[in-house]
Motif scaffolding. Structure first.
Motif, PDB file in Angstrom:
ATOM      1  N   PHE A   1     -26.847 -29.724   9.729  1.00 40.81           N
ATOM      2  CA  PHE A   1     -25.675 -29.020  10.251  1.00 40.81           C
ATOM      3  C   PHE A   1     -24.732 -28.546   9.146  1.00 40.81           C
ATOM      4  N   TRP A   2     -24.631 -29.332   8.057  1.00 44.71           N
ATOM      5  CA  TRP A   2     -23.703 -28.921   7.007  1.00 44.71           C
ATOM      6  C   TRP A   2     -24.229 -27.707   6.254  1.00 44.71           C
ATOM      7  N   ARG A   3     -25.542 -27.611   6.138  1.00 44.93           N
ATOM      8  CA  ARG A   3     -26.133 -26.449   5.467  1.00 44.93           C
ATOM      9  C   ARG A   3     -25.915 -25.204   6.323  1.00 44.93           C
ATOM     10  N   ALA A   4     -26.048 -25.384   7.648  1.00 47.74           N
ATOM     11  CA  ALA A   4     -25.868 -24.256   8.572  1.00 47.74           C
ATOM     12  C   ALA A   4     -24.430 -23.770   8.540  1.00 47.74           C
ATOM     13  N   ALA A   5     -23.484 -24.677   8.244  1.00 41.06           N
ATOM     14  CA  ALA A   5     -22.066 -24.289   8.205  1.00 41.06           C
ATOM     15  C   ALA A   5     -21.690 -23.724   6.831  1.00 41.06           C
ATOM     16  N   GLY A   6     -22.637 -23.598   5.928  1.00 42.19           N
ATOM     17  CA  GLY A   6     -22.349 -22.995   4.627  1.00 42.19           C
ATOM     18  C   GLY A   6     -22.002 -23.974   3.531  1.00 42.19           C
ATOM     19  N   MET A   7     -22.210 -25.268   3.765  1.00 45.66           N
ATOM     20  CA  MET A   7     -21.879 -26.264   2.745  1.00 45.66           C
ATOM     21  C   MET A   7     -23.106 -26.571   1.900  1.00 45.66           C
ATOM     22  N   THR A   8     -22.900 -26.817   0.617  1.00 43.18           N
ATOM     23  CA  THR A   8     -24.047 -27.187  -0.228  1.00 43.18           C
ATOM     24  C   THR A   8     -24.229 -28.698  -0.170  1.00 43.18           C
ATOM     25  N   TYR A   9     -25.397 -29.190  -0.659  1.00 45.63           N
ATOM     26  CA  TYR A   9     -25.659 -30.617  -0.612  1.00 45.63           C
ATOM     27  C   TYR A   9     -24.648 -31.389  -1.451  1.00 45.63           C
ATOM     28  N   ILE A  10     -24.271 -30.812  -2.596  1.00 49.06           N
ATOM     29  CA  ILE A  10     -23.337 -31.530  -3.476  1.00 49.06           C
ATOM     30  C   ILE A  10     -21.986 -31.721  -2.782  1.00 49.06           C
TER      31      ILE A  10
ATOM     32  N   ALA B   1     -18.107 -28.969  10.655  1.00 45.55           N
ATOM     33  CA  ALA B   1     -19.073 -29.702   9.830  1.00 45.55           C
ATOM     34  C   ALA B   1     -18.401 -30.864   9.119  1.00 45.55           C
ATOM     35  N   GLU B   2     -17.202 -30.609   8.565  1.00 43.54           N
ATOM     36  CA  GLU B   2     -16.497 -31.689   7.854  1.00 43.54           C
ATOM     37  C   GLU B   2     -16.150 -32.813   8.799  1.00 43.54           C
ATOM     38  N   ALA B   3     -15.684 -32.443  10.008  1.00 43.45           N
ATOM     39  CA  ALA B   3     -15.325 -33.484  10.968  1.00 43.45           C
ATOM     40  C   ALA B   3     -16.567 -34.265  11.388  1.00 43.45           C
ATOM     41  N   GLN B   4     -17.666 -33.553  11.567  1.00 46.18           N
ATOM     42  CA  GLN B   4     -18.914 -34.222  11.954  1.00 46.18           C
ATOM     43  C   GLN B   4     -19.356 -35.193  10.875  1.00 46.18           C
ATOM     44  N   ILE B   5     -19.225 -34.776   9.598  1.00 42.95           N
ATOM     45  CA  ILE B   5     -19.595 -35.673   8.503  1.00 42.95           C
ATOM     46  C   ILE B   5     -18.729 -36.930   8.567  1.00 42.95           C
ATOM     47  N   GLY B   6     -17.412 -36.709   8.813  1.00 46.01           N
ATOM     48  CA  GLY B   6     -16.494 -37.847   8.894  1.00 46.01           C
ATOM     49  C   GLY B   6     -16.912 -38.813   9.983  1.00 46.01           C
ATOM     50  N   VAL B   7     -17.257 -38.247  11.155  1.00 46.33           N
ATOM     51  CA  VAL B   7     -17.667 -39.104  12.274  1.00 46.33           C
ATOM     52  C   VAL B   7     -18.944 -39.866  11.921  1.00 46.33           C
TER      53      VAL B   7
ATOM     54  N   GLN C   1     -11.965 -48.026  11.430  1.00 45.39           N
ATOM     55  CA  GLN C   1     -11.585 -47.659  12.798  1.00 45.39           C
ATOM     56  C   GLN C   1     -10.630 -46.474  12.797  1.00 45.39           C
ATOM     57  N   LYS C   2      -9.639 -46.557  11.879  1.00 48.67           N
ATOM     58  CA  LYS C   2      -8.662 -45.468  11.812  1.00 48.67           C
ATOM     59  C   LYS C   2      -9.370 -44.158  11.483  1.00 48.67           C
ATOM     60  N   GLY C   3     -10.260 -44.219  10.488  1.00 45.39           N
ATOM     61  CA  GLY C   3     -10.972 -43.015  10.072  1.00 45.39           C
ATOM     62  C   GLY C   3     -11.799 -42.451  11.206  1.00 45.39           C
ATOM     63  N   LEU C   4     -12.457 -43.351  11.959  1.00 46.44           N
ATOM     64  CA  LEU C   4     -13.310 -42.894  13.058  1.00 46.44           C
ATOM     65  C   LEU C   4     -12.473 -42.150  14.095  1.00 46.44           C
ATOM     66  N   GLN C   5     -11.308 -42.725  14.447  1.00 44.07           N
ATOM     67  CA  GLN C   5     -10.451 -42.064  15.440  1.00 44.07           C
ATOM     68  C   GLN C   5      -9.983 -40.717  14.924  1.00 44.07           C
ATOM     69  N   GLU C   6      -9.546 -40.729  13.646  1.00 39.90           N
ATOM     70  CA  GLU C   6      -9.029 -39.489  13.051  1.00 39.90           C
ATOM     71  C   GLU C   6     -10.064 -38.371  13.094  1.00 39.90           C
ATOM     72  N   PHE C   7     -11.305 -38.706  12.691  1.00 47.00           N
ATOM     73  CA  PHE C   7     -12.316 -37.652  12.632  1.00 47.00           C
ATOM     74  C   PHE C   7     -12.822 -37.254  13.998  1.00 47.00           C
ATOM     75  N   THR C   8     -12.815 -38.181  14.973  1.00 45.91           N
ATOM     76  CA  THR C   8     -13.220 -37.781  16.321  1.00 45.91           C
ATOM     77  C   THR C   8     -12.216 -36.776  16.855  1.00 45.91           C
ATOM     78  N   GLN C   9     -10.916 -37.014  16.551  1.00 42.30           N
ATOM     79  CA  GLN C   9      -9.893 -36.059  16.975  1.00 42.30           C
ATOM     80  C   GLN C   9     -10.109 -34.716  16.304  1.00 42.30           C
ATOM     81  N   LYS C  10     -10.371 -34.765  14.983  1.00 37.71           N
ATOM     82  CA  LYS C  10     -10.572 -33.512  14.236  1.00 37.71           C
ATOM     83  C   LYS C  10     -11.754 -32.746  14.793  1.00 37.71           C
ATOM     84  N   LEU C  11     -12.776 -33.478  15.185  1.00 32.31           N
ATOM     85  CA  LEU C  11     -13.975 -32.810  15.704  1.00 32.31           C
ATOM     86  C   LEU C  11     -13.646 -32.064  16.982  1.00 32.31           C
ATOM     87  N   ASN C  12     -12.776 -32.669  17.826  1.00 30.74           N
ATOM     88  CA  ASN C  12     -12.421 -32.011  19.080  1.00 30.74           C
ATOM     89  C   ASN C  12     -11.545 -30.798  18.860  1.00 30.74           C
TER      90      ASN C  12
END
Lengths: 71, 200
Positions: free
Chosen positions: A10-19, B182-188, B162-173
């Motif tokens: 998903f991160w690659r699809a969003a334009g993010m690189t692996y690094i 993508a960043e929020a998903q990575i966080g989750v 726990q705090k991080g999980l809540q924060e990123f679930t909110q960001k994802l929504n």
């Protein structure tokens, strides 16, 4: 391993690189550590580099970037 | 009738100890023999030039009989956690799921997702939480695990997770662009993995 030539992660699809992805993961893990380990880890996050643009074969004045996590 | 039996039976036993298995894979050759022979035919007085193969370390020999221990090299950008440590098994968090690596594992390259790496040596199990990375398993039972960040599981703070999980679930929504999602998903993902590491 991912399917042969199949869907990118998903991160690659969003334009993010692996690094970028792996650095974000590492930063998030570092932020969840107990003290005193967190303080040690924060020093690892720091980046320090000098950036200079080149024009007509000559470098311009460099900008020095010294900070913690990029985002 | 069976007077010669003992001599006949003894013969294979005496030979087997000195012969290697036919399925052993020898070390990769250091030079390309066909090239060298062709060169010598054309110009026997000049030494053949070295090919890239000659400068590389050859692939080491792979014996057919399985080694009893797995050699693990676990490295981080700033430190070498384990260096050529002989262990019985490691379980790595590959993107395709928890993968157990025993001596004699088929050569594999696997990408790792945030998760727990456990190193089993006798009755001891050492667990590390890895942020992400790769594992290279070679045919001769050497495993190289590389990660950007790895911490022993007891250094993780449950409240921050726990705090991080809540924060990123909110960001994802509330995320709009692909990159934010993508960043929020990575966080989750990372925080859920940290959570399971603490509870599991």
């Amino acid at each position: 391993m991912a399917s042969a030539g199949g869907a990118a992660p998903f991160w690659r699809a969003a334009g993010m690189t692996y690094i970028t992805y792996t650095n974000i993961c590492a930063n998030l893990v570092r932020n969840c550590l107990k003290e005193p380990f967190k303080a040690e880890a924060m020093s690892r996050e720091k980046v320090h580099f000098s950036l200079s643009k080149w024009v007509d074969g000559k470098p311009e004045k460099p900008t020095i970037r010294s900070e913690g996590s990029e985002h | 009738m069976f007077r010669r039996a003992t001599t006949l039976l003894r013969r294979p036993l005496m030979g087997a100890t000195s012969r290697r298995f036919s399925t052993d894979l020898p070390a990769a050759p250091v030079e390309d023999s066909t090239f060298v022979e062709a060169w010598k035919k054309v110009s026997p007085n000049v030494d053949p030039p070295k090919t890239p193969l000659a400068y590389m370390k050859p692939r080491p020999a792979t014996p057919t009989s399985l080694p009893s221990k797995l050699t693990v090299n676990f490295v981080l950008p700033y430190a070498s956690e384990l260096s050529a440590k002989e262990v019985d098994m490691v379980i790595v968090p590959a993107t395709t799921g928890q993968m157990g690596v025993l001596p004699g594992h088929v050569a594999t390259i696997a990408e790792l997702k945030p998760g727990v790496l456990s190193v089993h040596e006798g009755n001891d199990v050492t667990k590390y939480f890895i942020s992400s990375g790769f594992v290279f398993i070679h045919a001769n039972s050497v495993a190289d695990i590389i990660a950007v960040e790895a911490v022993p599981v007891d250094r993780i703070d449950a409240n921050l997770v726990q705090k991080g999980l809540q924060e990123f679930t909110q960001k994802l929504n509330s995320a709009t662009t692909d990159l934010e999602k993508a960043e929020a998903q990575i966080g989750v993902d990372v925080h859920s993995a940290l959570n399971s590491a603490l509870t599991g």
